[in-house]
Design a protein around this motif. Structure first.
Motif, PDB file in Angstrom:
ATOM      1  N   TYR A 123     -13.272   9.192  -7.171  1.00 20.93           N
ATOM      2  CA  TYR A 123     -12.202   9.102  -7.924  1.00 20.93           C
ATOM      3  C   TYR A 123     -12.110   8.526  -9.273  1.00 20.93           C
ATOM      4  O   TYR A 123     -13.123   7.782  -9.631  1.00 20.93           O
ATOM      5  N   PHE A 124     -10.977   8.410  -9.873  1.00 20.52           N
ATOM      6  CA  PHE A 124     -10.716   7.882 -11.014  1.00 20.52           C
ATOM      7  C   PHE A 124      -9.800   6.826 -10.563  1.00 20.52           C
ATOM      8  O   PHE A 124      -8.835   6.962  -9.724  1.00 20.52           O
ATOM      9  N   LEU A 125      -9.975   5.505 -11.104  1.00 21.04           N
ATOM     10  CA  LEU A 125      -9.165   4.360 -10.785  1.00 21.04           C
ATOM     11  C   LEU A 125      -9.310   3.509 -12.069  1.00 21.04           C
ATOM     12  O   LEU A 125     -10.157   3.027 -12.641  1.00 21.04           O
ATOM     13  N   GLU A 126      -8.010   3.180 -12.493  1.00 15.51           N
ATOM     14  CA  GLU A 126      -7.603   2.344 -13.625  1.00 15.51           C
ATOM     15  C   GLU A 126      -8.212   1.126 -13.354  1.00 15.51           C
ATOM     16  O   GLU A 126      -8.068   0.450 -12.411  1.00 15.51           O
ATOM     17  N   GLU A 127      -8.705   0.453 -14.592  1.00 14.45           N
ATOM     18  CA  GLU A 127      -9.231  -1.195 -14.355  1.00 14.45           C
ATOM     19  C   GLU A 127      -8.206  -2.120 -13.999  1.00 14.45           C
ATOM     20  O   GLU A 127      -8.285  -2.862 -13.088  1.00 14.45           O
ATOM     21  N   ALA A 128      -7.017  -1.840 -14.376  1.00 14.54           N
ATOM     22  CA  ALA A 128      -5.714  -2.694 -14.203  1.00 14.54           C
ATOM     23  C   ALA A 128      -5.674  -2.979 -12.747  1.00 14.54           C
ATOM     24  O   ALA A 128      -5.188  -3.937 -12.125  1.00 14.54           O
ATOM     25  N   ALA A 129      -5.838  -1.815 -11.841  1.00 16.51           N
ATOM     26  CA  ALA A 129      -5.485  -1.898 -10.560  1.00 16.51           C
ATOM     27  C   ALA A 129      -6.433  -1.951  -9.607  1.00 16.51           C
ATOM     28  O   ALA A 129      -6.630  -1.979  -8.368  1.00 16.51           O
ATOM     29  N   SER A 130      -7.640  -2.088 -10.133  1.00 18.61           N
ATOM     30  CA  SER A 130      -8.900  -2.092  -9.520  1.00 18.61           C
ATOM     31  C   SER A 130      -9.367  -3.083  -8.558  1.00 18.61           C
ATOM     32  O   SER A 130      -9.659  -2.925  -7.474  1.00 18.61           O
ATOM     33  N   LYS A 131      -8.896  -4.279  -9.007  1.00 16.78           N
ATOM     34  CA  LYS A 131      -9.312  -5.428  -7.999  1.00 16.78           C
ATOM     35  C   LYS A 131      -8.611  -5.446  -6.604  1.00 16.78           C
ATOM     36  O   LYS A 131      -9.308  -5.510  -5.648  1.00 16.78           O
ATOM     37  N   GLU A 132      -7.152  -5.298  -6.721  1.00 16.71           N
ATOM     38  CA  GLU A 132      -6.590  -5.021  -5.455  1.00 16.71           C
ATOM     39  C   GLU A 132      -6.980  -3.845  -4.728  1.00 16.71           C
ATOM     40  O   GLU A 132      -7.074  -4.056  -3.437  1.00 16.71           O
ATOM     41  N   VAL A 133      -6.975  -2.689  -5.415  1.00 17.76           N
ATOM     42  CA  VAL A 133      -7.224  -1.450  -4.479  1.00 17.76           C
ATOM     43  C   VAL A 133      -8.544  -1.455  -3.966  1.00 17.76           C
ATOM     44  O   VAL A 133      -8.698  -1.155  -2.564  1.00 17.76           O
ATOM     45  N   LEU A 134      -9.565  -1.975  -4.607  1.00 19.49           N
ATOM     46  CA  LEU A 134     -10.940  -1.990  -4.097  1.00 19.49           C
ATOM     47  C   LEU A 134     -10.689  -2.821  -2.874  1.00 19.49           C
ATOM     48  O   LEU A 134     -11.661  -2.660  -1.897  1.00 19.49           O
ATOM     49  N   ALA A 135     -10.395  -4.235  -3.021  1.00 20.51           N
ATOM     50  CA  ALA A 135     -10.260  -5.119  -1.791  1.00 20.51           C
ATOM     51  C   ALA A 135      -9.581  -4.403  -0.513  1.00 20.51           C
ATOM     52  O   ALA A 135     -10.053  -4.550   0.545  1.00 20.51           O
ATOM     53  N   CYS A 136      -8.293  -3.934  -0.950  1.00 14.32           N
ATOM     54  CA  CYS A 136      -7.761  -3.331   0.434  1.00 14.32           C
ATOM     55  C   CYS A 136      -8.463  -1.923   1.040  1.00 14.32           C
ATOM     56  O   CYS A 136      -8.596  -1.586   2.056  1.00 14.32           O
ATOM     57  N   LEU A 137      -9.071  -1.111  -0.068  1.00 16.14           N
ATOM     58  CA  LEU A 137      -9.688   0.022   0.514  1.00 16.14           C
ATOM     59  C   LEU A 137     -10.934  -0.296   1.185  1.00 16.14           C
ATOM     60  O   LEU A 137     -11.170   0.196   2.329  1.00 16.14           O
ATOM     61  N   GLU A 138     -11.620  -1.404   0.875  1.00 13.85           N
ATOM     62  CA  GLU A 138     -12.975  -1.807   1.600  1.00 13.85           C
ATOM     63  C   GLU A 138     -12.483  -2.226   2.976  1.00 13.85           C
ATOM     64  O   GLU A 138     -13.261  -2.048   3.800  1.00 13.85           O
ATOM     65  N   ALA A 139     -11.414  -3.134   2.889  1.00 11.48           N
ATOM     66  CA  ALA A 139     -10.918  -3.668   4.199  1.00 11.48           C
ATOM     67  C   ALA A 139     -10.734  -2.418   5.217  1.00 11.48           C
ATOM     68  O   ALA A 139     -10.889  -2.489   6.385  1.00 11.48           O
TER      69      ALA A 139
END
Length: 249
Positions: A123-139
């Motif tokens: 996927y493409f994921l903009e850096e500004a949203a990455s921290k929150e998205v990655l944490a939620c996705l991993e969980a």
């Protein structure tokens, strides 16, 4: 001088300085001819995109190709992934379930179909949203019982892979199958999808001078005498590192 296992990322690591690449190619070809050194390209590129780069840049023929962020290994010039490696990646991996979970996140944009694979959802994921998205996705992946890992690099590329699949794990697999020890292995990279090669601590490591912040920050937080941060960029940095470790003179 003796045989060693040379593993390098391509974009912005091996490729990026044509003059330095020509010098490095000459050194590697000579070393392979005289000592049997094994040359491996380890890239996030799919097989079609690898072939595209090979048509654009003077890459020497590798002995092995580790493609799609370590999820596919190709031997010699074959176009069929190594079945032994593929069989190790199935553990608790369900790509369709991964895709269904990822579809719940509006910030994730699927990469082209050519960049998807049986053991890779990209996927493409903009850096500004990455921290929150990655944490939620991993969980969420963990809650669903999926043995998956997230590889985020260069501030926009996200790959979801089986836990057992990344560049570092692929290098360890090759070391075992080729019977080449840590001291005679060197890995080279510039970004987050190369991090697993350095984290594995199964080799010497060269980080090129133009490396991305995510790799540089980790390097400075985890110092090691087995890792070298070059000043030169791309292939020039690889040459610098190979000389530092004594693989070439």
């Amino acid at each position: 001088m003796a045989k060693f296992l040379f593993v390098t990322d391509l974009d912005n690591t091996l490729v990026g300085d044509d003059d330095a690449l020509e010098q490095l190619n000459q050194q590697l070809l000579q070393h392979r001819e005289e000592h049997g050194t094994v040359i491996v390209y380890a890239t996030g590129r799919s097989l079609p995109l690898f072939e595209e780069l090979r048509s654009e840049k003077p890459l020497i023929e590798p002995d092995l190709r580790v493609l799609a962020v370590g999820t596919e290994i190709y031997r010699q010039d074959g176009d069929t992934p190594d079945p032994t490696w593929a069989s190790q990646l199935n553990h608790r991996w369900d790509r369709e379930k991964v895709r269904a979970i990822a579809a719940q996140f509006n910030d994730l944009t699927p990469q082209p179909q050519s960049e998807q694979g049986p053991f890779k959802a990209s996927y493409f994921l903009e850096e500004a949203a990455s921290k929150e998205v990655l944490a939620c996705l991993e969980a969420e992946l963990k809650d669903q019982g999926l043995d998956a890992q997230l590889v985020y690099s260069s501030g926009h590329d996200l790959d979801i892979l089986p836990k057992r699949a990344n560049k570092g794990a692929a290098v360890a697999f090759l070391q075992q199958s080729l019977q080449i020890p840590k001291e005679r292995t060197v890995v080279c990279g510039d970004s987050g999808n190369d991090l697993s090669m350095f984290q594995a601590n199964h080799s010497r490591g060269i980080i090129v001078g133009n490396a991305q912040p995510e790799l540089l920050n980790w390097h400075h937080e985890n110092p090691s005498g087995d890792r070298y941060l070059a000043q030169s960029h791309c292939a020039g940095g690889i040459l610098e590192g190979l000389k530092h470790f004594g693989f070439i003179s």
